[in-house]
Design a protein around this motif. Structure first.
Motif, PDB file in Angstrom:
ATOM      1  N   SER A  66      -2.416  -1.426  -5.496  1.00  0.00           N
ATOM      2  CA  SER A  66      -2.327  -1.458  -6.956  1.00  0.00           C
ATOM      3  C   SER A  66      -2.547  -0.036  -7.454  1.00  0.00           C
ATOM      4  O   SER A  66      -3.429   0.667  -6.970  1.00  0.00           O
ATOM      5  CB  SER A  66      -3.395  -2.383  -7.536  1.00  0.00           C
ATOM      6  OG  SER A  66      -3.241  -3.706  -7.047  1.00  0.00           O
ATOM      7  N   GLY A  89      -3.085   2.671 -10.670  1.00  0.00           N
ATOM      8  CA  GLY A  89      -3.400   2.978 -12.055  1.00  0.00           C
ATOM      9  C   GLY A  89      -2.962   4.392 -12.348  1.00  0.00           C
ATOM     10  O   GLY A  89      -3.135   5.290 -11.515  1.00  0.00           O
ATOM     11  N   ALA A 116      -7.014   1.612 -15.304  1.00  0.00           N
ATOM     12  CA  ALA A 116      -5.628   1.152 -15.260  1.00  0.00           C
ATOM     13  C   ALA A 116      -5.318   0.439 -13.946  1.00  0.00           C
ATOM     14  O   ALA A 116      -4.548  -0.520 -13.913  1.00  0.00           O
ATOM     15  CB  ALA A 116      -4.679   2.338 -15.443  1.00  0.00           C
ATOM     16  N   TYR A 137      -7.346  -1.434 -12.172  1.00  0.00           N
ATOM     17  CA  TYR A 137      -7.853  -2.808 -12.207  1.00  0.00           C
ATOM     18  C   TYR A 137      -6.972  -3.692 -13.086  1.00  0.00           C
ATOM     19  O   TYR A 137      -6.838  -4.899 -12.834  1.00  0.00           O
ATOM     20  CB  TYR A 137      -9.307  -2.825 -12.671  1.00  0.00           C
ATOM     21  CG  TYR A 137     -10.251  -2.431 -11.576  1.00  0.00           C
ATOM     22  CD1 TYR A 137     -10.771  -1.138 -11.500  1.00  0.00           C
ATOM     23  CD2 TYR A 137     -10.591  -3.336 -10.571  1.00  0.00           C
ATOM     24  CE1 TYR A 137     -11.611  -0.766 -10.469  1.00  0.00           C
ATOM     25  CE2 TYR A 137     -11.432  -2.976  -9.533  1.00  0.00           C
ATOM     26  CZ  TYR A 137     -11.945  -1.687  -9.478  1.00  0.00           C
ATOM     27  OH  TYR A 137     -12.754  -1.324  -8.435  1.00  0.00           O
ATOM     28  N   GLU A 138      -6.368  -3.098 -14.100  1.00  0.00           N
ATOM     29  CA  GLU A 138      -5.401  -3.851 -14.893  1.00  0.00           C
ATOM     30  C   GLU A 138      -4.173  -4.183 -14.049  1.00  0.00           C
ATOM     31  O   GLU A 138      -3.597  -5.263 -14.162  1.00  0.00           O
ATOM     32  CB  GLU A 138      -4.975  -3.034 -16.116  1.00  0.00           C
ATOM     33  CG  GLU A 138      -6.034  -2.901 -17.193  1.00  0.00           C
ATOM     34  CD  GLU A 138      -6.393  -4.236 -17.802  1.00  0.00           C
ATOM     35  OE1 GLU A 138      -7.603  -4.507 -17.987  1.00  0.00           O
ATOM     36  OE2 GLU A 138      -5.471  -5.030 -18.078  1.00  0.00           O
ATOM     37  N   LYS A 196      -4.693  -7.171 -11.859  1.00  0.00           N
ATOM     38  CA  LYS A 196      -4.576  -8.453 -12.564  1.00  0.00           C
ATOM     39  C   LYS A 196      -3.126  -8.944 -12.605  1.00  0.00           C
ATOM     40  O   LYS A 196      -2.870 -10.133 -12.727  1.00  0.00           O
ATOM     41  CB  LYS A 196      -5.093  -8.307 -13.998  1.00  0.00           C
ATOM     42  CG  LYS A 196      -6.583  -8.027 -14.099  1.00  0.00           C
ATOM     43  CD  LYS A 196      -6.987  -7.827 -15.558  1.00  0.00           C
ATOM     44  CE  LYS A 196      -8.461  -7.451 -15.680  1.00  0.00           C
ATOM     45  NZ  LYS A 196      -8.835  -7.214 -17.097  1.00  0.00           N
ATOM     46  N   HIS A 206       0.031   0.229 -13.511  1.00  0.00           N
ATOM     47  CA  HIS A 206      -0.272   0.090 -14.931  1.00  0.00           C
ATOM     48  C   HIS A 206      -0.666   1.447 -15.494  1.00  0.00           C
ATOM     49  O   HIS A 206      -1.435   2.185 -14.880  1.00  0.00           O
ATOM     50  CB  HIS A 206      -1.408  -0.922 -15.139  1.00  0.00           C
ATOM     51  CG  HIS A 206      -1.518  -1.435 -16.543  1.00  0.00           C
ATOM     52  ND1 HIS A 206      -2.048  -0.700 -17.571  1.00  0.00           N
ATOM     53  CD2 HIS A 206      -1.151  -2.617 -17.078  1.00  0.00           C
ATOM     54  CE1 HIS A 206      -2.015  -1.410 -18.684  1.00  0.00           C
ATOM     55  NE2 HIS A 206      -1.470  -2.581 -18.414  1.00  0.00           N
ATOM     56  N   GLU A 255      -1.991   1.801 -23.373  1.00  0.00           N
ATOM     57  CA  GLU A 255      -1.239   0.568 -23.543  1.00  0.00           C
ATOM     58  C   GLU A 255       0.104   0.819 -24.224  1.00  0.00           C
ATOM     59  O   GLU A 255       1.119   0.225 -23.864  1.00  0.00           O
ATOM     60  CB  GLU A 255      -2.043  -0.436 -24.368  1.00  0.00           C
ATOM     61  CG  GLU A 255      -1.449  -1.833 -24.366  1.00  0.00           C
ATOM     62  CD  GLU A 255      -1.268  -2.403 -22.971  1.00  0.00           C
ATOM     63  OE1 GLU A 255      -0.211  -2.987 -22.716  1.00  0.00           O
ATOM     64  OE2 GLU A 255      -2.184  -2.250 -22.135  1.00  0.00           O
ATOM     65  N   ASN A 272       2.264   2.392 -21.685  1.00  0.00           N
ATOM     66  CA  ASN A 272       2.577   1.383 -20.681  1.00  0.00           C
ATOM     67  C   ASN A 272       3.696   0.461 -21.176  1.00  0.00           C
ATOM     68  O   ASN A 272       4.628   0.139 -20.448  1.00  0.00           O
ATOM     69  CB  ASN A 272       1.331   0.560 -20.359  1.00  0.00           C
ATOM     70  CG  ASN A 272       1.594  -0.456 -19.272  1.00  0.00           C
ATOM     71  OD1 ASN A 272       1.946  -0.103 -18.157  1.00  0.00           O
ATOM     72  ND2 ASN A 272       1.437  -1.732 -19.601  1.00  0.00           N
TER      73      ASN A 272
END
Length: 351
Positions: A50, A52, A73, A75-76, A79, A86, A90, A93
């Protein structure tokens, strides 16, 4: 690009990338490489990651800030599932996700025949006859009409314009043949991007297509923009010369809106000069009228035809007649039309 790691977390510092599309491409390659199965004692082991992303300086001006925000980012991204990324901001993104979605959609649109060419007449100011048409692409997506200024810049950015440009050329040439069979023989103008004309074999391949359709070279006109000159690609001028040798004409579109230089007109083989609508709209002012008249006289002295774009009023047309402009196009005569509608307009005018 630098790489450092701790435990099962890695930090990649990307210093040079042209745009978000290229950044995403780099990240995708990293994901692909990491997810390639590894053999450990003949047992395949798959790894996912993942990612970020934090961008300097907006997301942090120090390495600590950037790593902290990239961690948030990441950890987002977790998800969202496996092999996701990510952006910390925002808003950014969402912008990037929209670009990805649009890129996918416009590629699929070509397979699903969602693109269509419309044709706007070019009219002789001397005799008011239609002397040519400009092919303009439209995207009728499942969610409605997507304006060209939304997807064309992205297509140029991610090189999809090469594939889309091939489709436009084929569609325009095919339409020319269909019209000629029905008694319509007009010069077909096709918009060509800087990336297309800078391809090594662009001229050769285009000439091959025109020969296949058995079209007279003089019936094909290519519209390019001033941006092309900034690219200074190795094969651009070579392609232009080859096209002119075959009597395929070259039009410089939107003249005056970019990085205009008289040296372009002298250095590059150009047949037609298209004056942008913004200058035509200013014809009634002293400065505007002087500018327009100067362009027309200069171009004609260089044996170039002058075409005024965006004509919407009779007064504009009357002024163009006064300064001996050659052609015009715009809503005063006709908006861009579907092929069938253009055909009906043509026969209605000559009848």
């Amino acid at each position: 690009m630098n790489l450092c790691y701790h435990s099962n977390e890695f930090v990649i510092i990307i210093r040079d990338y042209k745009n978000y599309s290229e950044l995403i491409s780099i990240i995708s390659r990293v994901h692909k490489y990491i997810s390639t199965p590894w053999l450990v004692h003949n047992n395949p082991i798959s790894i996912n990651c993942s990612t970020g992303i934090a961008i300097y300086p907006k997301d942090g001006k120090t390495s600590i800030q950037l790593m902290k925000n990239a961690d948030i980012a990441m950890y987002e991204a977790k998800k969202l599932g496996r092999n996701q990324y990510h952006f910390f901001t925002e808003k950014l993104n969402k912008k990037v996700q929209d670009i990805i979605s649009l890129t996918k959609d416009m590629t699929e649109a070509l397979k699903d025949n969602e693109y269509e060419l419309y044709y706007q007449p070019k009219v002789s100011i001397k005799n008011s006859k239609i002397c040519g048409v400009e092919a303009l692409i439209r995207w009728n997506s499942k969610n409605g009409l997507v304006p060209p200024n939304k997807f064309i810049p992205l297509a140029e950015e991610n090189n999809f314009i090469l594939q889309l440009g091939d489709w436009i050329v084929d569609e325009a040439l095919n339409q020319y043949i269909l019209w000629k069979k029905n008694g319509i023989d007009l010069v077909m103008s096709i918009n060509i991007s800087a990336k297309q004309i800078s391809q090594k074999n662009f001229a050769k391949e285009l000439i091959k297509k025109i020969d296949y359709y058995e079209i007279n070279y003089s019936k094909i006109d290519l519209e390019i923009t001033e941006y092309m000159f900034l690219e200074n690609r190795e094969f651009t001028n070579e392609n232009l010369e080859k096209l002119l040798e075959k009597n395929i004409s070259i039009s410089l579109d939107d003249f005056g809106t970019g990085y205009s230089s008289l040296s372009y007109l002298k250095k590059f083989p150009i047949n037609n000069l298209k004056i942008d609508k913004t200058f035509v709209d200013d014809y009634s002012t002293k400065e505007g009228s002087i500018f327009l008249e100067t362009i027309v006289k200069m171009a004609q002295a260089l044996n170039m035809r002058v075409i005024a774009e965006g004509i919407e009023e009779e007064a504009q047309l009357e002024y163009l007649k006064k300064i001996s402009c050659d052609q015009y196009q715009g809503y005063y005569f006709s908006k861009p039309l579907k092929a069938k509608d253009l055909e009906e307009l043509y026969f209605r005018i000559i009848s």
